[in-house]
Design a protein around this motif. Sequence first.
Motif, PDB file in Angstrom:
ATOM      1  N   GLY A  64       0.807  -1.217   0.000  1.00 44.39           N
ATOM      2  CA  GLY A  64       0.000   0.000   0.000  1.00 44.39           C
ATOM      3  C   GLY A  64       0.838   1.264   0.000  1.00 44.39           C
ATOM      4  N   ALA A  65       2.063   1.096   0.436  1.00 42.25           N
ATOM      5  CA  ALA A  65       2.921   2.269   0.482  1.00 42.25           C
ATOM      6  C   ALA A  65       3.725   2.446  -0.799  1.00 42.25           C
ATOM      7  CB  ALA A  65       3.852   2.163   1.679  1.00 42.25           C
ATOM      8  N   LEU A  66       4.190   1.336  -1.311  1.00 41.65           N
ATOM      9  CA  LEU A  66       5.131   1.421  -2.424  1.00 41.65           C
ATOM     10  C   LEU A  66       4.723   0.613  -3.638  1.00 41.65           C
ATOM     11  CD1 LEU A  66       8.314   0.810  -0.238  1.00 41.65           C
ATOM     12  CD2 LEU A  66       7.448   3.012  -1.020  1.00 41.65           C
ATOM     13  N   GLY A  67       3.563   0.013  -3.571  1.00 40.59           N
ATOM     14  CA  GLY A  67       3.214  -0.991  -4.577  1.00 40.59           C
ATOM     15  C   GLY A  67       3.095  -0.496  -6.009  1.00 40.59           C
ATOM     16  N   GLY A  68       2.821   0.765  -6.185  1.00 44.41           N
ATOM     17  CA  GLY A  68       2.663   1.235  -7.563  1.00 44.41           C
ATOM     18  C   GLY A  68       2.665   2.741  -7.575  1.00 44.41           C
ATOM     19  N   PRO A  69       2.548   3.345  -8.715  1.00 42.65           N
ATOM     20  CA  PRO A  69       2.607   4.807  -8.768  1.00 42.65           C
ATOM     21  C   PRO A  69       1.515   5.472  -7.934  1.00 42.65           C
ATOM     22  CG  PRO A  69       2.307   3.865 -10.971  1.00 42.65           C
ATOM     23  CD  PRO A  69       2.393   2.725 -10.020  1.00 42.65           C
ATOM     24  N   VAL A  74       0.295   8.410  -2.753  1.00 43.08           N
ATOM     25  CA  VAL A  74      -0.353   8.594  -1.438  1.00 43.08           C
ATOM     26  C   VAL A  74       0.713   8.750  -0.359  1.00 43.08           C
ATOM     27  CG1 VAL A  74      -1.897   7.592   0.271  1.00 43.08           C
ATOM     28  CG2 VAL A  74      -2.354   7.268  -2.162  1.00 43.08           C
ATOM     29  N   THR A  75       1.722   7.922  -0.462  1.00 44.12           N
ATOM     30  CA  THR A  75       2.812   8.023   0.510  1.00 44.12           C
ATOM     31  C   THR A  75       3.422   9.414   0.491  1.00 44.12           C
ATOM     32  OG1 THR A  75       3.346   5.679   0.291  1.00 44.12           O
ATOM     33  CG2 THR A  75       5.055   7.112   1.179  1.00 44.12           C
ATOM     34  N   VAL A  76       3.680   9.902  -0.708  1.00 44.18           N
ATOM     35  CA  VAL A  76       4.276  11.227  -0.814  1.00 44.18           C
ATOM     36  C   VAL A  76       3.327  12.291  -0.282  1.00 44.18           C
ATOM     37  CG1 VAL A  76       5.027  12.998  -2.437  1.00 44.18           C
ATOM     38  CG2 VAL A  76       5.821  10.658  -2.691  1.00 44.18           C
ATOM     39  N   ARG A  77       2.066  12.114  -0.569  1.00 39.03           N
ATOM     40  CA  ARG A  77       1.062  13.073  -0.111  1.00 39.03           C
ATOM     41  C   ARG A  77       1.097  13.227   1.402  1.00 39.03           C
ATOM     42  NH1 ARG A  77      -2.396  14.306   2.884  1.00 39.03           N
ATOM     43  NH2 ARG A  77      -4.656  14.530   2.700  1.00 39.03           N
ATOM     44  N   PHE A  78       1.330  12.126   2.090  1.00 40.48           N
ATOM     45  CA  PHE A  78       1.439  12.201   3.549  1.00 40.48           C
ATOM     46  C   PHE A  78       2.817  12.671   3.970  1.00 40.48           C
ATOM     47  CE2 PHE A  78      -2.558  11.001   4.842  1.00 40.48           C
ATOM     48  CZ  PHE A  78      -2.998   9.814   4.272  1.00 40.48           C
ATOM     49  N   VAL A 310      13.588  11.076   5.606  1.00 34.77           N
ATOM     50  CA  VAL A 310      13.510   9.618   5.495  1.00 34.77           C
ATOM     51  C   VAL A 310      12.371   9.068   6.335  1.00 34.77           C
ATOM     52  CG1 VAL A 310      14.703   7.481   6.084  1.00 34.77           C
ATOM     53  CG2 VAL A 310      15.940   9.319   4.928  1.00 34.77           C
ATOM     54  N   PHE A 311      12.342   9.471   7.602  1.00 38.72           N
ATOM     55  CA  PHE A 311      11.307   8.928   8.467  1.00 38.72           C
ATOM     56  C   PHE A 311       9.928   9.472   8.128  1.00 38.72           C
ATOM     57  CE2 PHE A 311      13.597   6.094  10.941  1.00 38.72           C
ATOM     58  CZ  PHE A 311      14.803   6.633  11.311  1.00 38.72           C
ATOM     59  N   ALA A 312       9.893  10.679   7.574  1.00 34.35           N
ATOM     60  CA  ALA A 312       8.599  11.196   7.118  1.00 34.35           C
ATOM     61  C   ALA A 312       8.089  10.309   5.994  1.00 34.35           C
ATOM     62  CB  ALA A 312       8.739  12.634   6.657  1.00 34.35           C
ATOM     63  N   PHE A 313       8.989   9.888   5.157  1.00 41.56           N
ATOM     64  CA  PHE A 313       8.618   8.986   4.079  1.00 41.56           C
ATOM     65  C   PHE A 313       8.125   7.660   4.663  1.00 41.56           C
ATOM     66  CE2 PHE A 313       8.543   7.655  -0.228  1.00 41.56           C
ATOM     67  CZ  PHE A 313       8.914   6.331  -0.253  1.00 41.56           C
ATOM     68  N   VAL A 314       8.843   7.160   5.644  1.00 40.22           N
ATOM     69  CA  VAL A 314       8.454   5.892   6.269  1.00 40.22           C
ATOM     70  C   VAL A 314       7.078   6.008   6.921  1.00 40.22           C
ATOM     71  CG1 VAL A 314       9.011   4.280   8.132  1.00 40.22           C
ATOM     72  CG2 VAL A 314      10.826   5.146   6.658  1.00 40.22           C
ATOM     73  N   PHE A 315       6.889   7.068   7.701  1.00 38.84           N
ATOM     74  CA  PHE A 315       5.608   7.238   8.373  1.00 38.84           C
ATOM     75  C   PHE A 315       4.493   7.521   7.382  1.00 38.84           C
ATOM     76  CE2 PHE A 315       7.797   6.564  11.972  1.00 38.84           C
ATOM     77  CZ  PHE A 315       7.543   7.297  13.109  1.00 38.84           C
ATOM     78  N   GLY A 316       4.841   8.247   6.327  1.00 35.42           N
ATOM     79  CA  GLY A 316       3.848   8.499   5.287  1.00 35.42           C
ATOM     80  C   GLY A 316       3.434   7.198   4.632  1.00 35.42           C
ATOM     81  N   GLY A 317       4.430   6.383   4.373  1.00 33.30           N
ATOM     82  CA  GLY A 317       4.148   5.092   3.783  1.00 33.30           C
ATOM     83  C   GLY A 317       3.299   4.236   4.703  1.00 33.30           C
ATOM     84  N   LEU A 318       3.575   4.361   5.975  1.00 34.90           N
ATOM     85  CA  LEU A 318       2.820   3.611   6.961  1.00 34.90           C
ATOM     86  C   LEU A 318       1.343   4.019   6.918  1.00 34.90           C
ATOM     87  CD1 LEU A 318       3.714   1.510   9.013  1.00 34.90           C
ATOM     88  CD2 LEU A 318       3.807   3.311  10.717  1.00 34.90           C
ATOM     89  N   ARG A 319       1.126   5.319   6.893  1.00 36.15           N
ATOM     90  CA  ARG A 319      -0.258   5.806   6.816  1.00 36.15           C
ATOM     91  C   ARG A 319      -0.950   5.312   5.557  1.00 36.15           C
ATOM     92  NH1 ARG A 319      -2.482  10.719   9.544  1.00 36.15           N
ATOM     93  NH2 ARG A 319      -1.097  11.067  11.284  1.00 36.15           N
ATOM     94  N   ALA A 320      -0.216   5.388   4.467  1.00 33.66           N
ATOM     95  CA  ALA A 320      -0.817   4.936   3.201  1.00 33.66           C
ATOM     96  C   ALA A 320      -1.072   3.438   3.246  1.00 33.66           C
ATOM     97  CB  ALA A 320       0.111   5.285   2.046  1.00 33.66           C
ATOM     98  N   GLY A 321      -0.079   2.723   3.729  1.00 28.70           N
ATOM     99  CA  GLY A 321      -0.161   1.272   3.711  1.00 28.70           C
ATOM    100  C   GLY A 321      -1.236   0.695   4.598  1.00 28.70           C
ATOM    101  N   VAL A 322      -1.405   1.286   5.774  1.00 30.89           N
ATOM    102  CA  VAL A 322      -2.372   0.676   6.688  1.00 30.89           C
ATOM    103  C   VAL A 322      -3.804   0.843   6.180  1.00 30.89           C
ATOM    104  CG1 VAL A 322      -0.945   0.808   8.766  1.00 30.89           C
ATOM    105  CG2 VAL A 322      -2.446   2.718   8.185  1.00 30.89           C
ATOM    106  N   THR A 323      -4.007   1.854   5.355  1.00 29.67           N
ATOM    107  CA  THR A 323      -5.354   1.997   4.789  1.00 29.67           C
ATOM    108  C   THR A 323      -5.669   0.804   3.890  1.00 29.67           C
ATOM    109  OG1 THR A 323      -4.595   4.255   4.520  1.00 29.67           O
ATOM    110  CG2 THR A 323      -6.883   3.805   3.945  1.00 29.67           C
ATOM    111  N   LEU A 324      -4.683   0.459   3.079  1.00 25.76           N
ATOM    112  CA  LEU A 324      -4.870  -0.707   2.211  1.00 25.76           C
ATOM    113  C   LEU A 324      -5.021  -1.970   3.034  1.00 25.76           C
ATOM    114  CD1 LEU A 324      -4.906  -1.669  -0.766  1.00 25.76           C
ATOM    115  CD2 LEU A 324      -2.510  -2.285  -0.473  1.00 25.76           C
TER     116      LEU A 324
END
Lengths: 364, 533, 309
Positions: A64-69, A74-78, A310-324
């Motif tokens: 959900g964080a990195l799976g596709g464009p 979404v990750t970047v948006r967060f 870096v960690f903003a990216f990680v946390f952003g990805g986390l937010r995006a990913g957990v939705t999925l």
Amino acid sequence: MNAITQDPEIGAGGRSGMTGERVKGLAGKLTPVWAILLAFLVGAIPIAAAGVNPIDAYSTVIRGALGGPYELSVTVRFMIPLCLAGLAVAIPYRCGLFNIGAEGQLALGAVAALAVSLYVPAPPGLHVLLCLLAAGVAGALWGAVPGALLAFRHANEVITTIMLNFVALFALQYLVRVPWRSGEGLFPVSKDVPESARLAELGTTGNWHLGLFVALAAVAVAWVLVYRTRFGFSLKIMGHGLRAAHNVGISVKKMFILSMSVGGLFAGLAGSTELLGVQYNLSPLFNPGYGFDAIGIAILSRGNPLLVLVFAFVFGGLRAGVTLMQRVEGVPAAIGQVLIALPVIFLAVDAARQQYSRRRLRNG
Amino acid sequence: MADTLMPQQAEERDPLPTPSRAEATPDELVSMQGITKTFGSLRALYEVDLSVLRGEVHGLLGENGAGKSTLMNVLYGMFQPDTGSITVFGQRTSVESPRHAIGLGIGMVHQQLMLVPTLTIEENVLLGDLGSWESSRRGVKIDRLRELAAAYELDVDTKVLVGSLSLGQRQRVEILKALYRDSKVLILDEPTSVLTPPEVENLFTMLRQLTATGLGIVLITHKLHEVMDIADRVTVLRKGELVGTSRETRQTSKAGLMKWMFGEVAPEDQECALAPPPAPAEAKPRLVVKSLRAESEAGQCVLDSISLDIRSGEILGVAGVSGNGQAELAEVLAGVRLPQSGSIEFDGRPVVVGSPRAHREEGIVYAPEEREAGLARDLSIKENLILADYHEPEFNRAGLMQREALDAYARELADRFRVPAGRLDIPVRTLSGGNQQRVVLARALARQPSCVIAVQATIGLDAATANYVHQLLRGVTGKGGCALYVSTDLDELIALADRIAVMYRGRIVGVQDRQGFDMAEIGALMCTGESAA
Amino acid sequence: MGDVFNQELLAASVRLATPLLLAALGGLVAWRAGVINLAMEGFMLIGALSAALGTMWLGDSPWLGLLASVAVSVVTAALLGLAMVYVGADQTVTGIAFNIFALGITSFTATLISRGSGGSGIQAPLVKNVSLPVLSDLPVVGDALFNQSPLTYFAILLAFALAIMLYRTGMGVTLRAAGEHARAADTAGIVVNRIRFWAFVFSCVCAGLAGAFLSIGYVGAFITNISQGRGYIAIAIIILGQWRPLGTLAAAAVFGLAQALAVRWTGDTLPIPNEAIQALPYVLALVVVALVGKAKGPAEEGRHYQRAA
């Protein structure tokens, strides 16, 4: 010990275990990466209790964080507001202060940006810049207040910033509900930001926007500030000992105010980029807790602006990913908060343990 | 061991032999034998003996760092000794904790009063003694406390907050605490350092009252006249070791005790400084200080109208027992501490007080005691070296620090002052104490200062490094600069300084020229504030 | 104006003040011992959830729910207390991080469970109000003040009990000493970290009870983020109340009143927007902190104690 009357923070009473010692106090053996991995390990327990295989859950998060464009967008948006808010906490943190007020500074930054967008007409490019400027100033002022209270009244900045968060929140609620309200719907939403003030979209998903460059620029500026200027070096000295800082002529009071203002400025930018780039209007639901996540980011990154990114990216990805993950695996997205908080706790405990054993050695 | 140190003192001690270690006389309340205590790499005590007899005031004398407080903290259960034994009322015990010590009948009044200012006298005295749900306002315990307070003339309402009491009164409360717990042995750690003379009188009267009832008192002090005034026996410690115990104070002389405290300095052992100092008459004053007054955060006067001058080419040594204002004086002169009133002039120009950078710009630099935050321990060597100068315009262009310039600067300093480190980016705390001091000095001396304010610059250093430090200072003064040198090491001051000013209780009580350095006189001034004559 | 200021307002103020008071009183005890408990917000959430679940699963008995809440709070607080008091982990960082953790774990658990029960959420029967005889028949204030939840009465009694405890008992002296001058307490024989640990656990239990009040005493269900920042408000209350139990009682009343007013004042019949009313207590707390500075809070607040040479 001798009290140096010029500076309120160095004295027999000292600051309640906060400044100075704090930065040292969070440098243990446990690195942030291990802390995060440990958190994921612990987080697997509730996931398993929910009847889901943690490995499946986590791999979905990553998807959900990195799976596709789209996911990446979404990750970047967060990442954008998280990065800016992270800087807001990280800069004061370098001299040992805790800027819990990023939430409020962020809100007021957005408010200022909205105000300028609605009431100060300007051509498109300039309009955005004016809004961002206003946001930065508003945030900086809202950060300067607790800084000044600390410098001149010894008022603990953790408590003052928490109070100010509430005040900012109420201000935003009022503004959205009354003067800037749009529409007749039951739920208060503000008028929309006019086109001329919006941060241009990049791509088609509606998630990429120019705010990304604001964030990246901010990271660059913060990096230079921290590692290449006298201001940054002074912060570092303060973070390692207020007495030494004072003895070499640093005006600790001035630095308290400045660092909190700079932090506020970044938070203001966080709020405004979110407004002008994604949401386009304000409502009480505007800020899903970026300011608090930012605290975790700042601590994990130990005040290093690049690591904040870096960690903003990680946390952003986390937010995006957990939705999925919630949609697909049925694991409630709230687990993301757990995964964010646990590394911080682990780091804090580990750092204390380090100091504890070092002190025991010294005191027989 | 004590015997061999001072053979010429034998005739001054009581001819009766001290009791052998094996027996404990019935009059012996407490006996400590062979106590050794080490903290990390610091040896605080080494094979120290002490006994306390019923009804005596036992003076425990020595300079700062001699180990007096540590020894008593061991007796009070704050620390466990590495070796040695403690016998209390005839029973060998180890004192596990303060609570245990109190239970054994040992009470201690610390130098920093252990009173909670926001609690009342009653609450402070009863602290640790009240049951959880026992009333702190009424009851048998309170009554007993009030009786005791009346008996010892603590004429203050016991319901008053301790924070509103004077220091003398607070001390009486501390003693009351010990009495309340039926202490049979009372330890007082430097009780008079904060008292006015009439309060000291009151205290001593009280102590005599107490010993008349059979209490044994240990009085830790660095003040000779107190010992002569009130102590029945005296034990002297120096650098953690027992120098000797006199049987009867009356039979010792002040001079004898001072020799025990400071050691013998044979005139021929006094090293001459490297360069002959200029004749005093010709040297013009460079740093002129007038009527400096400074207060601690608590409002206490720490510098009491100090005026002095330091002349071109001179090292002015400042002697005194730690805590009499020397550190504060240095801080004010370095710009680190804001004085309440007074002025500083350098070369005839007024110097802005309270600004370290303004002072440094004038050429007045600060080399504080390393412990006292002269260094930021976790920062690198390089960072510590540039700590005082990084903000200078020459190292900054367009707001950005010029790293190569600063690196080069740090490297140059490290080489010049022989800081042995292959890499400068390791934390400064990895350096030895001596090398850390080099960093502090390097920073201070980096830019050809005109006046160096140095505090304990050679503490913990080996002789060679200490010598090097002296050379550096002489290097400054040789070019017409001057220096203020605070040290508790009299030997060093005598070897290095052109003049020595002695501080006592925030005032300068005497100044001696190199021609007429008189150890005994200095010692007397340090310990009593008055001339030995 | 008259329709705003009436009995209903009084009753609502008391209701709204209750969780604030409970948490603040607990936080006060910990603070006086030297521990700044920023984790109250998190414990409110945990207490709320455990009370609701406990009630639901233990035979619909709110009293068992309360018991469950206390039990969970104690265990969690013990772990956190170990980290903060004994090991000395930074109280600010740990407290705030814990709040985020608690929000996550309670939302997570609640979502899962309410899914299981067919989406009806976690609902629990309320602890019934208790009408005090005689007193509740008083004119004007009777119904408002004396027909409240037992937890409300408990909170008020607790305030008075703590006032007595702090200033009139040995336990109070010990606690205050640990928070003002830990070394003095140590030399007097007090085990500083032990008293701090238990004070901390107590404060977490109180915060948990505050949360329990929210879920089974007021709302009747557990909803995500039911505490809505009340744990932080408790801190403001302690400061406004000047770290004294009765002062805290008064301060909690002020905040309760402000919140009750804000709910009723939505019509904007007056020139002041209700957000300003809501913000007022926080501004007040800010003023107190600014004026009072560090001087009035317990001197040892936030400091880890370890016996030093």
